[in-house]
Design a protein around this motif. Structure first.
Motif, PDB file in Angstrom:
ATOM      1  N   UNK A  69     -74.130-134.249 -29.842  1.00 50.54           N
ATOM      2  CA  UNK A  69     -74.876-135.462 -29.507  1.00 50.54           C
ATOM      3  C   UNK A  69     -76.379-135.265 -29.680  1.00 50.54           C
ATOM      4  N   UNK A  70     -76.794-134.062 -30.041  1.00 54.41           N
ATOM      5  CA  UNK A  70     -78.218-133.753 -30.109  1.00 54.41           C
ATOM      6  C   UNK A  70     -78.950-134.643 -31.113  1.00 54.41           C
ATOM      7  N   UNK A  71     -78.313-134.892 -32.255  1.00 58.49           N
ATOM      8  CA  UNK A  71     -78.980-135.699 -33.281  1.00 58.49           C
ATOM      9  C   UNK A  71     -79.240-137.118 -32.784  1.00 58.49           C
ATOM     10  N   UNK A  72     -78.245-137.702 -32.101  1.00 62.21           N
ATOM     11  CA  UNK A  72     -78.422-139.049 -31.583  1.00 62.21           C
ATOM     12  C   UNK A  72     -79.513-139.088 -30.517  1.00 62.21           C
ATOM     13  N   UNK A  73     -79.463-138.166 -29.583  1.00 61.28           N
ATOM     14  CA  UNK A  73     -80.447-138.134 -28.495  1.00 61.28           C
ATOM     15  C   UNK A  73     -81.862-137.940 -29.031  1.00 61.28           C
ATOM     16  N   UNK A  74     -81.993-137.116 -30.054  1.00 67.56           N
ATOM     17  CA  UNK A  74     -83.318-136.874 -30.635  1.00 67.56           C
ATOM     18  C   UNK A  74     -83.907-138.122 -31.268  1.00 67.56           C
ATOM     19  N   UNK A  75     -83.059-139.119 -31.534  1.00 64.95           N
ATOM     20  CA  UNK A  75     -83.548-140.339 -32.154  1.00 64.95           C
ATOM     21  C   UNK A  75     -84.271-141.274 -31.205  1.00 64.95           C
ATOM     22  N   UNK A  76     -84.042-141.129 -29.890  1.00 67.63           N
ATOM     23  CA  UNK A  76     -84.672-142.063 -28.947  1.00 67.63           C
ATOM     24  C   UNK A  76     -85.315-141.382 -27.743  1.00 67.63           C
ATOM     25  N   UNK A  77     -84.842-140.210 -27.347  1.00 63.70           N
ATOM     26  CA  UNK A  77     -85.369-139.582 -26.132  1.00 63.70           C
ATOM     27  C   UNK A  77     -86.761-139.003 -26.373  1.00 63.70           C
ATOM     28  N   UNK A  78     -87.611-139.161 -25.381  1.00 63.75           N
ATOM     29  CA  UNK A  78     -88.919-138.508 -25.402  1.00 63.75           C
ATOM     30  C   UNK A  78     -88.848-137.167 -24.687  1.00 63.75           C
ATOM     31  N   UNK A  79     -87.939-137.079 -23.707  1.00 61.13           N
ATOM     32  CA  UNK A  79     -87.756-135.849 -22.939  1.00 61.13           C
ATOM     33  C   UNK A  79     -86.267-135.584 -22.747  1.00 61.13           C
ATOM     34  N   UNK A  80     -85.895-134.315 -22.826  1.00 59.94           N
ATOM     35  CA  UNK A  80     -84.543-133.888 -22.472  1.00 59.94           C
ATOM     36  C   UNK A  80     -84.680-132.938 -21.289  1.00 59.94           C
ATOM     37  N   UNK A  81     -84.181-133.358 -20.128  1.00 64.13           N
ATOM     38  CA  UNK A  81     -84.341-132.565 -18.904  1.00 64.13           C
ATOM     39  C   UNK A  81     -83.266-131.500 -18.753  1.00 64.13           C
ATOM     40  N   UNK A  82     -82.236-131.552 -19.569  1.00 69.27           N
ATOM     41  CA  UNK A  82     -81.022-130.782 -19.308  1.00 69.27           C
ATOM     42  C   UNK A  82     -80.762-129.689 -20.335  1.00 69.27           C
ATOM     43  N   UNK A  83     -81.801-129.005 -20.766  1.00 62.71           N
ATOM     44  CA  UNK A  83     -81.630-127.894 -21.713  1.00 62.71           C
ATOM     45  C   UNK A  83     -81.144-126.684 -20.926  1.00 62.71           C
ATOM     46  N   UNK A  84     -79.931-126.208 -21.242  1.00 58.79           N
ATOM     47  CA  UNK A  84     -79.353-125.150 -20.409  1.00 58.79           C
ATOM     48  C   UNK A  84     -78.677-124.021 -21.179  1.00 58.79           C
ATOM     49  N   UNK A  85     -78.799-124.025 -22.517  1.00 59.82           N
ATOM     50  CA  UNK A  85     -78.179-122.936 -23.275  1.00 59.82           C
ATOM     51  C   UNK A  85     -78.820-122.866 -24.659  1.00 59.82           C
ATOM     52  N   UNK A  86     -78.715-121.692 -25.264  1.00 58.54           N
ATOM     53  CA  UNK A  86     -79.385-121.440 -26.545  1.00 58.54           C
ATOM     54  C   UNK A  86     -78.826-122.306 -27.666  1.00 58.54           C
ATOM     55  N   UNK A  87     -77.520-122.544 -27.668  1.00 54.57           N
ATOM     56  CA  UNK A  87     -76.930-123.380 -28.729  1.00 54.57           C
ATOM     57  C   UNK A  87     -77.517-124.780 -28.707  1.00 54.57           C
ATOM     58  N   UNK A  88     -77.818-125.283 -27.527  1.00 51.36           N
ATOM     59  CA  UNK A  88     -78.392-126.619 -27.421  1.00 51.36           C
ATOM     60  C   UNK A  88     -79.830-126.619 -27.935  1.00 51.36           C
ATOM     61  N   UNK A  89     -80.556-125.553 -27.674  1.00 53.81           N
ATOM     62  CA  UNK A  89     -81.923-125.438 -28.206  1.00 53.81           C
ATOM     63  C   UNK A  89     -81.891-125.518 -29.729  1.00 53.81           C
ATOM     64  N   UNK A  90     -80.982-124.775 -30.328  1.00 49.71           N
ATOM     65  CA  UNK A  90     -80.857-124.765 -31.789  1.00 49.71           C
ATOM     66  C   UNK A  90     -80.511-126.159 -32.317  1.00 49.71           C
ATOM     67  N   UNK A  91     -79.562-126.817 -31.658  1.00 47.13           N
ATOM     68  CA  UNK A  91     -79.135-128.146 -32.105  1.00 47.13           C
ATOM     69  C   UNK A  91     -80.251-129.170 -31.947  1.00 47.13           C
ATOM     70  N   UNK A  92     -80.967-129.128 -30.832  1.00 45.54           N
ATOM     71  CA  UNK A  92     -82.059-130.078 -30.607  1.00 45.54           C
ATOM     72  C   UNK A  92     -83.209-129.845 -31.583  1.00 45.54           C
ATOM     73  N   UNK A  93     -83.478-128.597 -31.890  1.00 47.36           N
ATOM     74  CA  UNK A  93     -84.544-128.292 -32.842  1.00 47.36           C
ATOM     75  C   UNK A  93     -84.214-128.859 -34.218  1.00 47.36           C
ATOM     76  N   UNK A  94     -82.997-128.637 -34.669  1.00 46.25           N
ATOM     77  CA  UNK A  94     -82.578-129.165 -35.969  1.00 46.25           C
ATOM     78  C   UNK A  94     -82.634-130.686 -35.976  1.00 46.25           C
ATOM     79  N   UNK A  95     -82.205-131.300 -34.878  1.00 49.70           N
ATOM     80  CA  UNK A  95     -82.205-132.757 -34.797  1.00 49.70           C
ATOM     81  C   UNK A  95     -83.619-133.318 -34.759  1.00 49.70           C
ATOM     82  N   UNK A  96     -84.508-132.660 -34.022  1.00 51.91           N
ATOM     83  CA  UNK A  96     -85.900-133.114 -33.945  1.00 51.91           C
ATOM     84  C   UNK A  96     -86.569-133.048 -35.314  1.00 51.91           C
ATOM     85  N   UNK A  97     -86.306-131.995 -36.055  1.00 49.81           N
ATOM     86  CA  UNK A  97     -86.874-131.870 -37.396  1.00 49.81           C
ATOM     87  C   UNK A  97     -86.322-132.946 -38.319  1.00 49.81           C
ATOM     88  N   UNK A  98     -85.045-133.243 -38.171  1.00 47.96           N
ATOM     89  CA  UNK A  98     -84.399-134.240 -39.024  1.00 47.96           C
ATOM     90  C   UNK A  98     -84.954-135.645 -38.742  1.00 47.96           C
TER      91      UNK A  98
END
Length: 245
Positions: free
Chosen positions: A96-125
């Motif tokens: 869901x990282x790609x979808x969330x990166x399309x509208x969220x200004x903040x993600x409060x629930x970063x809790x694991x390294x895999x999510x960091x990687x996914x959010x980074x890729x989505x933010x760049x995209x």
């Protein structure tokens, strides 16, 4: 808007509820010797329709939060014309990282390294910068995830460094939810005090990571006393019964 319309009645209800919450925040700030402007109210609009978000915006709310992408994405799209900042506060699956990166200004629930990687890729995209908070779970043992998500306190530093080093992400601070079970159940203020200590340590290495997201409808006063910068309030503003729209 007709004076006797359902929309007018709902706006009056939200106005009254917001005033009550604002009074609680003001009183808590006075008791803690803090300035009201140092605290941000984030209204959690989960299960409530976009029409409520529009009314909240009319009433001056600028920060809203959601915890499920399948609800948040269409709601954010329907309210894209409003001057709002969107906070994602729920457990987040990497797909869901790609979808969330399309509208969220903040993600409060970063809790694991895999999510960091996914959010980074989505933010760049999506060519957007995402503000990220490391969610701390005081009901989690080392290397495990808490009941409501979040990394154990001893995992915060490594996760924060990963966020700080990830393209497209900005390390903004820490978040917690008071545990419902385990040794810290019913001890919200103690949990929030520990979160403040973690935040202080984090800011030594990352001075700009100064957000402390803690406290909800039931325990916002404890969060204010413990130094929260953002309180996430849902039912006290919108009511207890889910409204499907």
């Amino acid at each position: 808007m007709a004076p006797d319309s359902p929309e007018a009645a709902r706006k009056a209800e939200l106005t009254k509820n917001l005033a009550r919450v604002e009074e609680r925040i003001q009183s808590a700030c006075v008791a803690a010797g803090r300035k009201r402007e140092d605290l941000t109210l984030v209204v959690v609009t989960k299960t409530y329709p976009a029409s409520d978000v529009r009314l909240l915006a009319e009433l001056g709310v600028r920060h809203v939060a959601e915890n499920r992408d399948q609800d948040a994405a269409p709601k954010a799209a329907a309210c894209a014309d409003l001057p709002l900042e969107w906070h994602f506060v729920g457990q987040l699956q990497t797909n869901k990282a790609r979808s969330v990166a399309g509208y969220a200004d903040y993600v409060h629930s970063v809790d694991r390294l895999r999510l960091v990687t996914a959010l980074s890729a989505a933010a760049l995209r999506t060519e957007r910068e995402l503000g990220c908070l490391v969610q701390v779970a005081f009901d989690a043992a080392s290397g495990t995830v808490g009941e409501r998500g979040g990394t154990a306190p001893d995992g915060v530093t490594a996760l924060a460094e990963a966020v700080a080093g990830a393209q497209g992400l900005r390390l903004d601070g820490v978040m917690t939810v008071a545990p419902l079970t385990g040794p810290y159940a019913g001890r919200a203020e103690e949990v929030f005090e520990q979160l403040r200590e973690i935040s202080t340590g984090l800011r030594a290495a990352h001075p700009a990571a100064n957000m402390v997201s803690a406290g909800m409808s039931s325990d916002l006063e404890e969060a204010v006393r413990a130094g929260a910068t953002h309180v996430r309030v849902g039912s006290a503003v919108l009511g207890d019964r889910p409204r499907l729209g």
